[in-house]
Design a protein around this motif. Structure first.
Motif, PDB file in Angstrom:
ATOM      1  N   PRO A 266      -8.125  70.384  85.260  1.00 14.36           N
ATOM      2  CA  PRO A 266      -7.844  69.587  84.381  1.00 14.36           C
ATOM      3  C   PRO A 266      -6.354  69.712  84.107  1.00 14.36           C
ATOM      4  O   PRO A 266      -5.681  68.720  83.780  1.00 14.36           O
ATOM      5  CB  PRO A 266      -8.807  69.784  83.165  1.00 14.36           C
ATOM      6  N   MET A 267      -5.935  70.936  83.971  1.00 11.36           N
ATOM      7  CA  MET A 267      -4.657  71.453  83.733  1.00 11.36           C
ATOM      8  C   MET A 267      -3.680  70.518  84.774  1.00 11.36           C
ATOM      9  O   MET A 267      -2.718  70.071  84.419  1.00 11.36           O
ATOM     10  CB  MET A 267      -4.404  72.934  83.805  1.00 11.36           C
ATOM     11  N   ILE A 268      -3.911  70.985  86.073  1.00 14.51           N
ATOM     12  CA  ILE A 268      -3.147  70.352  87.005  1.00 14.51           C
ATOM     13  C   ILE A 268      -3.018  68.812  86.909  1.00 14.51           C
ATOM     14  O   ILE A 268      -1.842  68.147  87.087  1.00 14.51           O
ATOM     15  CB  ILE A 268      -3.642  70.493  88.426  1.00 14.51           C
ATOM     16  N   LEU A 269      -4.375  68.329  86.507  1.00 12.19           N
ATOM     17  CA  LEU A 269      -4.331  66.607  86.511  1.00 12.19           C
ATOM     18  C   LEU A 269      -3.510  66.238  85.413  1.00 12.19           C
ATOM     19  O   LEU A 269      -2.851  65.272  85.597  1.00 12.19           O
ATOM     20  CB  LEU A 269      -5.797  66.253  86.471  1.00 12.19           C
ATOM     21  N   ASP A 270      -3.479  66.842  84.300  1.00 11.42           N
ATOM     22  CA  ASP A 270      -2.734  66.480  83.051  1.00 11.42           C
ATOM     23  C   ASP A 270      -1.235  66.665  83.443  1.00 11.42           C
ATOM     24  O   ASP A 270      -0.554  65.460  83.097  1.00 11.42           O
ATOM     25  CB  ASP A 270      -3.096  67.545  81.844  1.00 11.42           C
ATOM     26  N   ALA A 271      -0.867  67.602  83.936  1.00  8.10           N
ATOM     27  CA  ALA A 271       0.560  67.753  84.360  1.00  8.10           C
ATOM     28  C   ALA A 271       1.142  66.791  85.212  1.00  8.10           C
ATOM     29  O   ALA A 271       2.014  66.132  85.144  1.00  8.10           O
ATOM     30  CB  ALA A 271       0.790  69.320  84.841  1.00  8.10           C
ATOM     31  N   ALA A 272       0.338  66.381  86.233  1.00 11.39           N
ATOM     32  CA  ALA A 272       0.430  65.184  87.064  1.00 11.39           C
ATOM     33  C   ALA A 272       0.624  63.981  86.469  1.00 11.39           C
ATOM     34  O   ALA A 272       1.535  63.261  86.689  1.00 11.39           O
ATOM     35  CB  ALA A 272      -0.468  65.508  88.379  1.00 11.39           C
ATOM     36  N   ALA A 273      -0.298  63.549  85.782  1.00  8.65           N
ATOM     37  CA  ALA A 273      -0.592  62.552  84.983  1.00  8.65           C
ATOM     38  C   ALA A 273       0.879  62.127  84.103  1.00  8.65           C
ATOM     39  O   ALA A 273       1.471  61.238  83.961  1.00  8.65           O
ATOM     40  CB  ALA A 273      -1.681  62.228  84.179  1.00  8.65           C
ATOM     41  N   GLU A 274       1.131  63.097  83.467  1.00  7.08           N
ATOM     42  CA  GLU A 274       2.451  63.372  82.498  1.00  7.08           C
ATOM     43  C   GLU A 274       3.754  62.668  83.313  1.00  7.08           C
ATOM     44  O   GLU A 274       4.542  62.269  82.648  1.00  7.08           O
ATOM     45  CB  GLU A 274       2.917  64.745  82.060  1.00  7.08           C
ATOM     46  N   ASN A 275       3.530  62.957  84.592  1.00  4.64           N
ATOM     47  CA  ASN A 275       4.884  62.664  85.410  1.00  4.64           C
ATOM     48  C   ASN A 275       4.093  61.263  86.347  1.00  4.64           C
ATOM     49  O   ASN A 275       5.042  60.979  87.319  1.00  4.64           O
ATOM     50  CB  ASN A 275       5.173  63.756  86.519  1.00  4.64           C
ATOM     51  N   ASP A 276       3.243  60.585  85.829  1.00  8.56           N
ATOM     52  CA  ASP A 276       2.811  59.473  86.646  1.00  8.56           C
ATOM     53  C   ASP A 276       2.465  59.691  88.104  1.00  8.56           C
ATOM     54  O   ASP A 276       2.400  58.787  88.955  1.00  8.56           O
ATOM     55  CB  ASP A 276       3.759  58.300  86.582  1.00  8.56           C
TER      56      ASP A 276
END
Lengths: 305, 314
Positions: free
Chosen positions: B90-100
């Protein structure tokens, strides 16, 4: 341009025929790849194809310095759970450049050796079929031999062959042209085969060469057993005992052309006319059986007093 | 006309679906994790414009702009184990989502050694056909006896048995395919100790590239199938499938080509990867399948494997 190959044939070093289920272990030379088997009309198994990289002089009848770079295709086969073959071949083509390219270029063309510079097919074929000293030249035979050795090293084999026999070596060249076949039996264990066939080269040509090598080896092995039996020289029980391995091991294996592609079958038929492999085989088999029959009768006479 | 065939006498090679390009958005090692979520955010911020460039370039190359692009991310669980999937993913996915950024597939590095019971690294090792130095006219000892693979001839060294002989003069190593001068590369594929075999990072990365190119088969079948996981990640790495599909509408994991957007610290590893991949023989049947499919799509694919792999180093 020219395909050349070398088949080495010998007896699997095991006292009994190996069982069907053991072929996978003995010939499984590549992880993730199954050994292919067929059971009709005879049990036959073939290892996955393996590549060997080379960069060396190619044979030449005129002793020209020809450099070739690329890969050979090799495989090992077992027929009837008894006869082991190592077979390697290569397609020689003219390279597009005169210098060596990155290795990935050659791996994108498995089984092809590219010649850096000029080359003539007849010169190459002549040099290869001459069985010159191995030296620094491309040595297909030793690669075939190596794959036989790898198979023989399998822990499943007891390394006890039922009789002594030599490995035979068959060198072949194949080209596209009017179908024809020219087989030469060398003085010792070397044989050569020149083959021309319709259409593009296909692995079916390799199958034909391996089948021919197999039957030539069978004939050679049976001839040797009959000679060693010293018919007329040794005592009847001795002769029978010496002929027994032929009956146990060899006689049922004769099936020329069993797996040959129909388009190549006429080439086998040519060889059956001259030199007439099956004719010689049949006469030898009859000789072995007659000897055993005569010896059995003699034995019966003795026991019945 | 009669015909007879036996199933076990024929090879059957399955084919899998392919995207146009598989874009690797990053590699996560212990040190990246220890540096905290900000490091990951920064990394994704740098990667995002490059993904966009790849997307546009493939849209221009494909009829109707219908480029199939899948993204992936690799987590190291082989050389060191850190955190747990339910914390880290989830941490990786959140960081990715923040950068679209959308990560379509997530893979575990240990899957490149063994996945679903298939020893992938061994599979690839068996398919190494070493680059032969000039003068190689027959069989040579295979690399799996030494664990090293080079692109040329090493400098000669005096062996133990030669101690009493005159000293061997130093000679330079040479690259087999050198043009004028050599760039000699010698790669360690694995080492063994009492815990068993450890595959090297470049070797596993070579397996990773082959998986992404869809070029591996085990007994004719595709060795790794991505498994869809919708949230609820396990607490143990071993319970996470080798390749996880995170995005339901993602195009296939494997692709005709790969693009990896990586930190420059991976430059040496990737040179080693290319040295290895230049010496892997891929099944001819599989190569033909991929080639004929790309031709059907009017796509001209590079003949050599290493030419289908590209990078952006940041």
């Amino acid at each position: 341009m020219l395909i050349m190959g070398e088949v080495r044939t010998g007896l699997l070093q095991n006292s009994a025929e190996i069982e069907e289920r053991d072929h996978q272990t003995v010939l499984g030379l590549l992880a993730g790849e199954r050994v292919r088997m067929s059971r009709r009309p005879i049990v036959y198994a073939v290892s996955p194809d393996l590549l060997t990289g080379v960069d060396c002089r190619l044979p030449s009848a005129s002793n020209a310095r020809i450099r070739g770079v690329g890969t050979l295709v090799s495989r090992a086969t077992i027929t009837g759970g008894r006869i082991l073959q190592g077979s390697s071949y290569v397609r020689v083509v003219r390279g597009e450049v005169n210098h060596r390219l990155p290795w990935s270029h050659y791996l994108a063309r498995p089984g092809v050796v590219e010649v850096l510079g000029k080359v003539s097919a007849p010169d190459l074929a002549g040099g290869f079929l001459a069985f010159g000293p191995p030296g620094e030249q491309l040595d297909l035979g030793s690669v075939s031999d190596r794959f036989m050795d790898v198979v023989q090293e399998s822990a499943l084999l007891d390394l006890r062959a039922p009789f002594r026999s030599d490995r035979t070596r068959l060198r072949w060249v194949a080209e596209t042209g009017e179908p024809g076949v020219h087989f030469i039996l060398g003085e010792s264990t070397g044989r050569t085969l020149r083959l021309t066939h319709h259409g593009e080269f296909s692995p079916a040509v390799v199958d034909l060469c391996e089948d021919l090598a197999l039957h030539d080896w069978l004939l050679t092995a049976l001839l040797t057993i009959v000679q060693r039996a010293r018919i007329g020289g040794a005592s009847r029980p001795e002769v029978s005992a010496r002929l027994a391995p032929a009956v146990d091991t060899l006689l049922h294996l004769w099936m020329p052309g069993a797996r040959i592609h129909p388009s190549l079958a006429p080439l086998w038929e040519n060889l059956e006319r001259t030199p007439g492999f099956s004719r010689q085989w049949q006469s030898l088999v009859e000789r072995v059986r007659d000897q055993l029959a005569v010896n059995t009768l003699a034995l019966l006479r003795e026991t019945n007093g | 006309m009669t015909s007879f065939s036996e199933v076990t006498a024929e090879r059957q090679i399955k084919s899998g679906p392919l995207s146009h390009v598989s874009v690797e958005l990053g590699h996560l090692y212990m040190e990246d994790f220890q540096a905290g979520p900000d490091r990951l955010r920064q990394q994704f911020a740098m990667v995002a414009p490059w993904l966009e460039t790849v997307r546009r370039s493939w849209q221009n190359r494909t009829p109707g702009g219908r480029a199939r692009i899948s993204t992936c991310f690799l987590i190291d669980d082989y050389f060191s184990r850190f955190s747990t999937p339910d914390e880290l993913v989830p941490m990786i996915l959140d960081a990715a989502a923040e950068n679209d950024l959308v990560i379509d597939y997530l893979a575990r590095e240990s899957a490149c050694a063994e996945a679903d019971g298939v020893k992938l690294a061994k599979l690839v090792e068996d398919r190494l056909v070493p680059d032969p130095p000039p003068g190689t006219h027959s069989w040579r000892p295979p690399p799996h006896e030494t664990g090293w693979l080079a692109n040329g001839t090493r400098s000669p060294v005096a062996g133990a048995g030669q101690a009493m002989k005159p000293q061997i003069r130093w000679e330079p190593p040479t690259q087999n395919a050198k043009r004028g001068h050599s760039i000699f590369v010698d790669v360690e594929l694995w080492n063994d100790d009492n815990r068993g075999r450890t595959w090297s990072c470049p070797f596993l990365a070579a397996v990773w590239q082959l998986l992404r190119l869809g070029l591996l088969r085990n007994e004719g079948r595709l060795p790794v199938q991505p498994v869809q996981v919708d949230g609820g990640f396990p607490r143990d790495w071993d319970e996470l499938p080798p390749v996880v599909k995170l995005n339901k509408s993602a195009t296939p994991f494997s692709a005709y080509t790969t693009m990896s957007v990586l930190s420059t610290r991976f430059l040496q590893v990737e040179l080693a990867v290319r040295t290895i991949l230049s010496q892997v023989s891929v099944d001819e049947e599989v190569l033909k399948q991929v080639l004929s499919r790309s031709t059907d799509e009017d796509l001209r694919l590079e003949e050599e494997l290493v030419d289908r792999i590209s990078y952006v180093f940041l």
